[in-house]
Design an enzyme around this catalytic site. Sequence first.
Site, PDB file in Angstrom:
ATOM      1  N   CYS A   2       0.525  -1.147   0.121  1.00 15.86           N
ATOM      2  CA  CYS A   2       0.070   0.089   0.419  1.00 15.86           C
ATOM      3  C   CYS A   2       1.468   1.531   0.032  1.00 15.86           C
ATOM      4  O   CYS A   2       1.864   1.398   0.910  1.00 15.86           O
ATOM      5  CB  CYS A   2      -0.988  -0.022   1.175  1.00 15.86           C
ATOM      6  N   ARG A  27       5.582  -0.684  -6.409  1.00 15.72           N
ATOM      7  CA  ARG A  27       5.040  -0.630  -4.934  1.00 15.72           C
ATOM      8  C   ARG A  27       4.265  -2.371  -4.910  1.00 15.72           C
ATOM      9  O   ARG A  27       4.131  -2.644  -4.418  1.00 15.72           O
ATOM     10  CB  ARG A  27       4.794   0.136  -3.780  1.00 15.72           C
ATOM     11  N   TRP A  74      -2.958  -3.285  -1.835  1.00 15.17           N
ATOM     12  CA  TRP A  74      -2.751  -4.101  -1.572  1.00 15.17           C
ATOM     13  C   TRP A  74      -3.473  -4.913  -1.003  1.00 15.17           C
ATOM     14  O   TRP A  74      -3.007  -5.113   0.330  1.00 15.17           O
ATOM     15  CB  TRP A  74      -0.928  -4.137  -1.337  1.00 15.17           C
ATOM     16  N   ASN A  99      -1.795   2.340   6.007  1.00 14.04           N
ATOM     17  CA  ASN A  99      -1.342   1.024   5.166  1.00 14.04           C
ATOM     18  C   ASN A  99      -0.136   0.892   6.812  1.00 14.04           C
ATOM     19  O   ASN A  99      -1.004   0.726   7.861  1.00 14.04           O
ATOM     20  CB  ASN A  99       0.425   2.021   4.863  1.00 14.04           C
ATOM     21  N   GLY A 100      -0.687  -1.160   6.444  1.00 16.42           N
ATOM     22  CA  GLY A 100      -0.522  -1.531   7.320  1.00 16.42           C
ATOM     23  C   GLY A 100      -1.434  -3.102   8.414  1.00 16.42           C
ATOM     24  O   GLY A 100      -1.720  -2.689   7.224  1.00 16.42           O
ATOM     25  N   GLU A 482      18.278 -17.331  -7.208  1.00 18.82           N
ATOM     26  CA  GLU A 482      17.909 -16.107  -7.821  1.00 18.82           C
ATOM     27  C   GLU A 482      17.332 -16.228  -8.960  1.00 18.82           C
ATOM     28  O   GLU A 482      16.000 -15.192  -9.439  1.00 18.82           O
ATOM     29  CB  GLU A 482      19.344 -15.309  -7.502  1.00 18.82           C
ATOM     30  N   LYS A 486      13.218 -14.535 -10.134  1.00 14.50           N
ATOM     31  CA  LYS A 486      12.967 -13.593 -10.662  1.00 14.50           C
ATOM     32  C   LYS A 486      11.930 -14.379 -11.621  1.00 14.50           C
ATOM     33  O   LYS A 486      11.007 -13.547 -12.865  1.00 14.50           O
ATOM     34  CB  LYS A 486      14.163 -13.355 -11.877  1.00 14.50           C
ATOM     35  N   GLU A 489       8.706 -14.724 -10.380  1.00 15.22           N
ATOM     36  CA  GLU A 489       8.043 -13.232 -10.013  1.00 15.22           C
ATOM     37  C   GLU A 489       7.263 -12.383 -11.414  1.00 15.22           C
ATOM     38  O   GLU A 489       6.311 -12.215 -11.311  1.00 15.22           O
ATOM     39  CB  GLU A 489       8.919 -12.196  -9.340  1.00 15.22           C
ATOM     40  N   HIS A 505      18.816 -36.917  -5.968  1.00 18.81           N
ATOM     41  CA  HIS A 505      17.914 -37.033  -4.976  1.00 18.81           C
ATOM     42  C   HIS A 505      16.099 -36.635  -4.683  1.00 18.81           C
ATOM     43  O   HIS A 505      15.587 -36.685  -3.161  1.00 18.81           O
ATOM     44  CB  HIS A 505      18.445 -36.548  -3.626  1.00 18.81           C
ATOM     45  N   LYS A 604       6.838  -3.897  -3.838  1.00 15.59           N
ATOM     46  CA  LYS A 604       8.314  -3.557  -3.998  1.00 15.59           C
ATOM     47  C   LYS A 604       8.458  -3.788  -2.219  1.00 15.59           C
ATOM     48  O   LYS A 604       9.820  -3.857  -2.291  1.00 15.59           O
ATOM     49  CB  LYS A 604       8.357  -2.631  -4.253  1.00 15.59           C
TER      50      LYS A 604
END
Length: 609
Positions: A2, A27, A74, A99-100, A482, A486, A489, A505, A604
């Site tokens: 948010c 964000r 968000w 926000n939060g 990573e 990427k 995402e 394995h 973000k």
Amino acid sequence: MCGIVGAIAQRNVAKILLEGLSRLEYRGYDSSGVAINNEVGVRAHRAVGKVQALKDKFEATPLDGKIGIAHTRWATHGKPTENNAHPHFSGDDLAIVHNGIIENHDKLRNQLKTQGYVFKSETDTEVIVHLIHQELQSEPDFLQAVKNALKYLEGAFAIAVTLNDQNHRLVAARKGSPLVVGIGIEENFVASDQLALLHVTDQFVFLEEGDVVEVTRDGVTIFDSQDVIQERPVHVFNHNVDATDKGEFRHYMMKEIYEQPKVIAACLEGRISENKVLTDCFGADSSFLKNVENVHIVACGTSYHAGMVAKYWIEDLANLPCTVEVASEYRYRKVAVPKNTLFLTLSQSGETADTLAALRKAKELDYLTSLAICNVPSSTLVRESALTLLTNAGAEIGVASTKAFTTQLTALLITAIAIASEKGALSAIKEAELVNSMHSLPAHIDEALKQDVAIKKVSERFANKHNALFLGRGPMFPIALEGALKLKEISYIHAEAYPAGELKHGPLALVDEDMPIISIVPHNSMLDKLKSNLQEVAARGGELYVFADKDAELQNAEGVIFTEVLKVDEILEPIVHVVPLQLLSYHVAVVKGTDVDQPRNLAKSVTVE
Ligand code: M6R
């Protein structure tokens, strides 16, 4: 996550707020809204989806006024619907953006319902605005009513509130979520991120935990957590270029990938001389470098992967035990702290809720000291850590972290060398060799970027893939992780990463002709072992994408798509060879037509748990 913008001015603030929301789009969000406070009351527009949908509403039905608050949401409590989008109201004259997360919202909601409050949304935010309304029934002063209401809240928040009364002001507060005040000329602002206000000011005051602020056109009054008025320093934003400008690039992510040579150079500047690390880059007191006997690294997501690479460097160069842990796990477990352990956090934003909680917990324990490697100088993480090494990557807008990651790795290598050198584990000659290599990093990344066209071609083969497996060995295993992160995402392809030796394995069962296997095989000490792992894949008909340097003596063959990467010193391989993987995921996402810079469901800056 948010975003908040608030403004009070002598001019119409609608455009300022809408532009602020556009600047916060990076964000991650799923709906947005603006409330304008004018002589007829407080009126709002809200829209699901992009900020453009909200702008269209303003175009169709303008709202003008000199005070306003705005928000990108968000979703956490309740679906991304127009009803759940902020601002939320109590009555017609009182509106809030938040926000939060309010953890005790259920209890508060039930209490408020019994007092006759009717809830129009499923959000936790709506309880705050009704609480303020309730306080206003016995406390006529708006500022005091907000302060009183905040006492009931458990959890994390940043809020901005507007009331249509005689006193023209905004009230805002923070506890656990970031909030800045922007100072203008006869106009003032609040926002969750200074980028949201760069079109109107470059002067900022960063609020601290527990602050409540009264913002009028003429001034700003800050009350600290003890309700004492505080003067806080004004910081002038010093990025030469406005990071919200994409320049010649189609996406921020690509712009940021291409910025890496420049920002890595900025990260090295002043931290290394010709042949050694300059230990004063950690601040006046760098004695921890000599005294450290263990390192514990805590971070999330991509930053966690950077920490995993650093473990190899710290154990190899400094011969010290190093452990790495995701912050959301660390914060909730009982930890045993070995003597003289350095607590090292990594965060691009410096506002990640789990990482901050981990740091706060660590400060209660018996660590040697806390060091934050972070990209945002004004962030909470930097302010709360004993020591800081800034990564100097400049603002990163794309949700998928790229330049923040490679600068974190650069800062971590500086740290590993500094510890190794101060502990006497590294000879002056070896240190000079390593530092020499580091000087060539920007040029190496420049070279690595030249493979862009070749990688774009390879990416077309991923258009119809649903799964992918990344393999690596040694410090290239976290780079494989990573690469997989990427890809998932931004292209929404399910991707996993394994240390190549783990293949037989379990994951080998997944390998068939539809499963692309991506492997970075620099010509390092693990090459022969990795080559045998690749044979295991080839024998099962798997499609292999191999990124290797010339000396690895690999080439195109049936089922093997070979891309040549630059030959660099082994210590630099993780930093240089992540670049082809960044480019690959970028181009795959473009081929698939996804929202590269703002992938679905992601934010973000993850300021909630
Ligand atoms: O700001 P931080 O580095 O603390 O953020 C941690 C993660 O949320 C972040 O790295 C996330 O995984 C990125 N989207 C990765 O591209």
